[in-house]
Write a protein that holds these residues in place. Structure first.
Motif, PDB file in Angstrom:
ATOM      1  N   SER A 188     -45.121  22.796 -38.175  1.00  0.00           N
ATOM      2  CA  SER A 188     -44.646  23.550 -39.340  1.00  0.00           C
ATOM      3  C   SER A 188     -43.134  23.766 -39.392  1.00  0.00           C
ATOM      4  O   SER A 188     -42.576  23.837 -40.498  1.00  0.00           O
ATOM      5  CB  SER A 188     -45.375  24.897 -39.424  1.00  0.00           C
ATOM      6  N   PRO A 189     -42.410  23.872 -38.274  1.00  0.00           N
ATOM      7  CA  PRO A 189     -40.952  24.025 -38.397  1.00  0.00           C
ATOM      8  C   PRO A 189     -40.271  22.868 -39.124  1.00  0.00           C
ATOM      9  O   PRO A 189     -39.215  23.043 -39.737  1.00  0.00           O
ATOM     10  CB  PRO A 189     -40.484  24.116 -36.937  1.00  0.00           C
ATOM     11  N   PHE A 190     -40.873  21.683 -39.078  1.00  0.00           N
ATOM     12  CA  PHE A 190     -40.265  20.532 -39.738  1.00  0.00           C
ATOM     13  C   PHE A 190     -40.135  20.747 -41.247  1.00  0.00           C
ATOM     14  O   PHE A 190     -39.195  20.253 -41.871  1.00  0.00           O
ATOM     15  CB  PHE A 190     -41.085  19.265 -39.472  1.00  0.00           C
ATOM     16  N   ALA A 191     -41.093  21.460 -41.840  1.00  0.00           N
ATOM     17  CA  ALA A 191     -41.050  21.678 -43.288  1.00  0.00           C
ATOM     18  C   ALA A 191     -39.808  22.461 -43.688  1.00  0.00           C
ATOM     19  O   ALA A 191     -39.154  22.138 -44.688  1.00  0.00           O
ATOM     20  CB  ALA A 191     -42.310  22.406 -43.742  1.00  0.00           C
ATOM     21  N   GLU A 192     -39.469  23.487 -42.915  1.00  0.00           N
ATOM     22  CA  GLU A 192     -38.272  24.276 -43.218  1.00  0.00           C
ATOM     23  C   GLU A 192     -37.006  23.493 -42.892  1.00  0.00           C
ATOM     24  O   GLU A 192     -36.021  23.551 -43.627  1.00  0.00           O
ATOM     25  CB  GLU A 192     -38.288  25.587 -42.440  1.00  0.00           C
ATOM     26  N   LEU A 193     -37.017  22.759 -41.806  1.00  0.00           N
ATOM     27  CA  LEU A 193     -35.843  21.977 -41.446  1.00  0.00           C
ATOM     28  C   LEU A 193     -35.543  20.917 -42.497  1.00  0.00           C
ATOM     29  O   LEU A 193     -34.376  20.584 -42.739  1.00  0.00           O
ATOM     30  CB  LEU A 193     -36.055  21.318 -40.079  1.00  0.00           C
ATOM     31  N   ALA A 194     -36.588  20.402 -43.140  1.00  0.00           N
ATOM     32  CA  ALA A 194     -36.416  19.355 -44.154  1.00  0.00           C
ATOM     33  C   ALA A 194     -35.724  19.877 -45.407  1.00  0.00           C
ATOM     34  O   ALA A 194     -35.267  19.081 -46.240  1.00  0.00           O
ATOM     35  CB  ALA A 194     -37.759  18.738 -44.525  1.00  0.00           C
ATOM     36  N   ASP A 195     -35.622  21.196 -45.572  1.00  0.00           N
ATOM     37  CA  ASP A 195     -34.898  21.742 -46.716  1.00  0.00           C
ATOM     38  C   ASP A 195     -33.416  21.387 -46.650  1.00  0.00           C
ATOM     39  O   ASP A 195     -32.738  21.359 -47.680  1.00  0.00           O
ATOM     40  CB  ASP A 195     -35.056  23.268 -46.758  1.00  0.00           C
ATOM     41  N   THR A 218     -52.147  12.687 -38.044  1.00  0.00           N
ATOM     42  CA  THR A 218     -52.936  13.007 -39.240  1.00  0.00           C
ATOM     43  C   THR A 218     -52.359  14.166 -40.041  1.00  0.00           C
ATOM     44  O   THR A 218     -52.196  14.057 -41.261  1.00  0.00           O
ATOM     45  CB  THR A 218     -54.398  13.296 -38.850  1.00  0.00           C
ATOM     46  N   PRO A 219     -52.037  15.306 -39.417  1.00  0.00           N
ATOM     47  CA  PRO A 219     -51.532  16.430 -40.220  1.00  0.00           C
ATOM     48  C   PRO A 219     -50.061  16.325 -40.605  1.00  0.00           C
ATOM     49  O   PRO A 219     -49.607  17.082 -41.469  1.00  0.00           O
ATOM     50  CB  PRO A 219     -51.759  17.640 -39.301  1.00  0.00           C
ATOM     51  N   LEU A 220     -49.304  15.414 -40.009  1.00  0.00           N
ATOM     52  CA  LEU A 220     -47.862  15.375 -40.240  1.00  0.00           C
ATOM     53  C   LEU A 220     -47.477  15.210 -41.718  1.00  0.00           C
ATOM     54  O   LEU A 220     -46.607  15.943 -42.211  1.00  0.00           O
ATOM     55  CB  LEU A 220     -47.231  14.272 -39.386  1.00  0.00           C
ATOM     56  N   PRO A 221     -48.081  14.274 -42.481  1.00  0.00           N
ATOM     57  CA  PRO A 221     -47.678  14.141 -43.893  1.00  0.00           C
ATOM     58  C   PRO A 221     -47.892  15.416 -44.697  1.00  0.00           C
ATOM     59  O   PRO A 221     -47.108  15.719 -45.605  1.00  0.00           O
ATOM     60  CB  PRO A 221     -48.578  13.000 -44.407  1.00  0.00           C
ATOM     61  N   ASP A 222     -48.942  16.162 -44.380  1.00  0.00           N
ATOM     62  CA  ASP A 222     -49.224  17.386 -45.125  1.00  0.00           C
ATOM     63  C   ASP A 222     -48.150  18.441 -44.935  1.00  0.00           C
ATOM     64  O   ASP A 222     -47.954  19.302 -45.795  1.00  0.00           O
ATOM     65  CB  ASP A 222     -50.576  17.972 -44.696  1.00  0.00           C
ATOM     66  N   VAL A 223     -47.450  18.386 -43.809  1.00  0.00           N
ATOM     67  CA  VAL A 223     -46.414  19.378 -43.522  1.00  0.00           C
ATOM     68  C   VAL A 223     -45.300  19.312 -44.558  1.00  0.00           C
ATOM     69  O   VAL A 223     -44.707  20.327 -44.934  1.00  0.00           O
ATOM     70  CB  VAL A 223     -45.845  19.148 -42.107  1.00  0.00           C
ATOM     71  N   PHE A 224     -45.020  18.120 -45.079  1.00  0.00           N
ATOM     72  CA  PHE A 224     -43.920  17.936 -46.019  1.00  0.00           C
ATOM     73  C   PHE A 224     -44.396  17.938 -47.473  1.00  0.00           C
ATOM     74  O   PHE A 224     -43.594  17.700 -48.381  1.00  0.00           O
ATOM     75  CB  PHE A 224     -43.200  16.623 -45.722  1.00  0.00           C
ATOM     76  N   GLU A 225     -45.669  18.210 -47.685  1.00  0.00           N
ATOM     77  CA  GLU A 225     -46.240  18.088 -49.029  1.00  0.00           C
ATOM     78  C   GLU A 225     -45.517  18.965 -50.046  1.00  0.00           C
ATOM     79  O   GLU A 225     -45.151  18.505 -51.134  1.00  0.00           O
ATOM     80  CB  GLU A 225     -47.726  18.452 -48.993  1.00  0.00           C
ATOM     81  N   ASP A 226     -45.288  20.231 -49.728  1.00  0.00           N
ATOM     82  CA  ASP A 226     -44.653  21.140 -50.685  1.00  0.00           C
ATOM     83  C   ASP A 226     -43.230  20.698 -51.007  1.00  0.00           C
ATOM     84  O   ASP A 226     -42.817  20.703 -52.176  1.00  0.00           O
ATOM     85  CB  ASP A 226     -44.647  22.575 -50.142  1.00  0.00           C
ATOM     86  N   THR A 227     -42.473  20.319 -49.976  1.00  0.00           N
ATOM     87  CA  THR A 227     -41.096  19.879 -50.193  1.00  0.00           C
ATOM     88  C   THR A 227     -41.057  18.637 -51.071  1.00  0.00           C
ATOM     89  O   THR A 227     -40.248  18.539 -52.010  1.00  0.00           O
ATOM     90  CB  THR A 227     -40.411  19.577 -48.845  1.00  0.00           C
ATOM     91  N   VAL A 228     -41.942  17.690 -50.786  1.00  0.00           N
ATOM     92  CA  VAL A 228     -41.987  16.450 -51.569  1.00  0.00           C
ATOM     93  C   VAL A 228     -42.386  16.736 -53.008  1.00  0.00           C
ATOM     94  O   VAL A 228     -41.773  16.213 -53.952  1.00  0.00           O
ATOM     95  CB  VAL A 228     -42.972  15.450 -50.926  1.00  0.00           C
ATOM     96  N   GLU A 229     -43.408  17.574 -53.204  1.00  0.00           N
ATOM     97  CA  GLU A 229     -43.892  17.849 -54.557  1.00  0.00           C
ATOM     98  C   GLU A 229     -42.851  18.581 -55.390  1.00  0.00           C
ATOM     99  O   GLU A 229     -42.686  18.295 -56.585  1.00  0.00           O
ATOM    100  CB  GLU A 229     -45.189  18.666 -54.501  1.00  0.00           C
ATOM    101  N   GLU A 230     -42.149  19.530 -54.794  1.00  0.00           N
ATOM    102  CA  GLU A 230     -41.104  20.246 -55.527  1.00  0.00           C
ATOM    103  C   GLU A 230     -39.998  19.288 -55.952  1.00  0.00           C
ATOM    104  O   GLU A 230     -39.505  19.352 -57.085  1.00  0.00           O
ATOM    105  CB  GLU A 230     -40.519  21.362 -54.654  1.00  0.00           C
ATOM    106  N   THR A 231     -39.620  18.397 -55.064  1.00  0.00           N
ATOM    107  CA  THR A 231     -38.585  17.415 -55.378  1.00  0.00           C
ATOM    108  C   THR A 231     -39.063  16.446 -56.456  1.00  0.00           C
ATOM    109  O   THR A 231     -38.321  16.117 -57.391  1.00  0.00           O
ATOM    110  CB  THR A 231     -38.196  16.638 -54.111  1.00  0.00           C
ATOM    111  N   ALA A 232     -40.307  15.993 -56.335  1.00  0.00           N
ATOM    112  CA  ALA A 232     -40.864  15.066 -57.325  1.00  0.00           C
ATOM    113  C   ALA A 232     -40.971  15.722 -58.692  1.00  0.00           C
ATOM    114  O   ALA A 232     -40.710  15.080 -59.726  1.00  0.00           O
ATOM    115  CB  ALA A 232     -42.238  14.581 -56.868  1.00  0.00           C
TER     116      ALA A 232
END
Length: 396
Positions: A188-195, A218-232
C-alpha cells in the motif's frame, strides 16, 4: 474465508508503521490486559503535563505522539482482530508468544519489518539515510516478507495467537483472513508514493522486483488502481472537451485544449504505464493520437495552417511520438503533410477504435455461427444483430 479485518485499511499507506499500536504505546506484542492498563495509566499521567511522548524506541515517528493519538492506540487494543494485524506488522523481538516458532523465524520476521520500515522512511525523506540505499531497502523488504508469507509457519503462528488472545470476536475468522490482507497492506505505501510523478520511473523498477514474488504479483496492479483511474478520468475529460470544441468548429479553442490539458494529462497517464495493462496503454495512446491528428487536420481544412503552423506541427509531432504501431504510418504521413503545408490533400482523418471495432464484429460473426450450430437460427440471428449494434456503438 471472511473479508480481511478493517484494520488493514486503517494502516494502509505510508502510515503503516507509524500508526502501529505497539509503536505508539511502547508495549511489547505479548502485552495483555493488566500490562496494557498500567501503561495506559502511566501515559495518561505523563501526557497530562507533557505535549508528546516518544513511543517505542524503534518507532519511525521522531517528534513523538500526542495524547489523542495515544488514546486511539489503546482503544485498538480492545479489538483482538485489529490488534492481531498490528502484531503481524511490528517487531516480535524476544517476547514470549508461546507459538512454538523457532527463534530464527522471529528474527526473519523482524528483519522484514525493519527493512520495510526503513525503505518507507528513506523514500519519504523522513529518515537520515543515504538515497543510494533506497533500492536495497526495498529489495530486502520484498525478499523478507515474501519468504515469510510463503512459510507455513506463519499460518501456524497466527492460529496460535488467535487461540492465545481467546476472544469470541475471533471465532468467525481463520488465519487465512489475516494472511490474505497482508500482501496488499505491505504494498500500500506504493500508492501514495506514486502521487509524486518524479519518483514513478524508479518506483516502477522497485515494483518490478516485488512482482517477481507470486504473493505480491497478483495484488500489485490493484494498488495503483485509484491513481490510474483518477489520471485516466482527467485525460478523458480533457479529450471530451477538445472533441466538443472541434466538432463545434471552435478550432483555436480545441487546439488550446490539446496543448494545455490533453497533452499534460496524457504525460501524467504515461508516467503510470508500468502499472497499467499493455492493452489499456495502447488504447489510450490510440485515442489521444486520433484526437491530436483530427484537430490538427481540422484546422488545416479550415485554412488555419499559416497562423497556427508551428503549433500544428508540434501537435502532430506529439501524435507521432504517442501513436501505437497501428496508427504510426498514417500519422507520419499526416505529419509530413502538415510540415510541408500540403494538408489536407496529403493527410487523412482517423477513426477512433477502428481496429477494436473490427475485432468485435469478427467475434460477433464467429459467435453467431457457433450459436447457429448449437442453439438454432433464431439464437444466431439475435447474437449477430446485437453484436453489430454493439460494434456500431463502440466505433461511434
Amino acid at each position: 474465508m471472511k473479508e480481511s479485518p478493517a484494520r488493514f485499511a486503517d494502516l494502509a499507506g505510508l502510515r503503516l508503521y507509524r500508526r502501529n499500536i505497539f509503536a505508539v504505546t511502547g508495549l511489547p506484542v505479548d502485552a495483555r490486559g493488566p500490562a496494557v492498563r498500567r501503561q495506559r495509566q502511566r501515559l495518561d499521567a505523563r501526557l497530562a503535563v507533557e505535549r508528546t511522548w516518544r513511543g517505542d524506541a524503534r518507532s519511525p515517528v521522531r517528534d513523538g505522539y500526542r495524547k489523542e493519538e495515544v488514546r486511539l492506540a489503546f482503544e485498538e487494543f480492545q479489538d483482538p482482530r485489529r490488534r492481531l494485524v498490528d502484531e503481524l506488522t511490528w517487531y516480535w523481538g524476544d517476547a514470549d508468544l508461546g507459538c512454538g516458532c523457532a527463534p530464527a523465524a522471529h528474527e526473519r520476521h523482524d528483519e522484514a519489518v525493519g527493512a520495510h520500515l526503513t525503505a518507507i522512511e528513506a523514500e519519504t525523506g523522513r529518515a537520515d539515510l543515504p538515497s543510494t540505499g533506497h533500492a536495497r531497502y526495498w529489495t530486502d523488504a520484498a525478499a523478507g516478507w515474501a519468504r515469510l508469507l510463503d512459510s507455513p509457519g506463519l499460518r501456524a503462528h497466527i492460529a496460535h495467537r488467535m487461540t492465545a488472545l481467546a476472544d469470541p470476536r475471533l471465532d468467525d475468522h481463520s488465519p487465512d483472513d489475516f494472511l490474505a490482507g497482508l500482501p496488499r497492506l505491505l504494498l500500500s505505501p506504493f500508492a501514495e508514493l506514486a502521487d509524486d510523478r518524479s519518483v514513478r520511473p524508479r518506483l516502477a523498477e522497485v515494483c518490478a522486483d516485488w512482482a517477481e514474488y507470486p504473493v505480491f504479483a497478483t495484488p500489485l496492479p490493484d494498488v495503483f488502481e485509484d491513481t490510474v483511474e483518477e489520471t485516466a478520468d482527467r485525460l478523458k475529460d480533457a479529450l471530451r472537451t477538445a472533441g466538443e470544441r472541434h466538432e463545434a468548429g471552435q478550432h483555436a479553442d480545441a487546439l488550446e485544449t490539446l496543448e494545455q490539458r490533453v497533452l499534460p494529462a496524457y504525460a501524467e497517464f504515461e508516467s503510470l504505464e508500468k502499472f497499467v495493462s499493455e492493452s489499456r496503454s495502447e488504447e489510450m495512446a490510440h485515442t489521444v493520437t486520433v484526437a491530436l491528428n483530427n484537430v490538427a487536420l481540422g484546422m488545416c481544412e479550415a485554412g488555419l495552417q499559416r497562423p497556427f503552423r508551428s503549433r500544428l506541427v508540434e501537435v502532430m509531432e506529439a501524435a507521432s511520438r504517442i501513436a501505437p504501431t497501428r496508427d504510426q504510418a498514417q500519422i507520419d504521413q499526416n505529419l509530413t503533410a502538415v510540415r510541408t503545408g500540403h494538408a489536407p490533400a496529403g493527410a487523412q482523418q482517423l477513426k477512433p477504435s477502428e481496429c477494436a471495432g473490427c475485432v468485435l464484429m469478427l467475434l460477433t460473426i464467429v459467435g453467431g455461427v457457433v450459436a447457429g450450430l448449437t442453439a438454432g437460427a433464431a439464437w444466431a440471428t439475435g447474437i449477430i444483430i446485437g453484436g453489430f449494434v454493439l460494434a456500431g456503438m463502440f466505433a461511434s
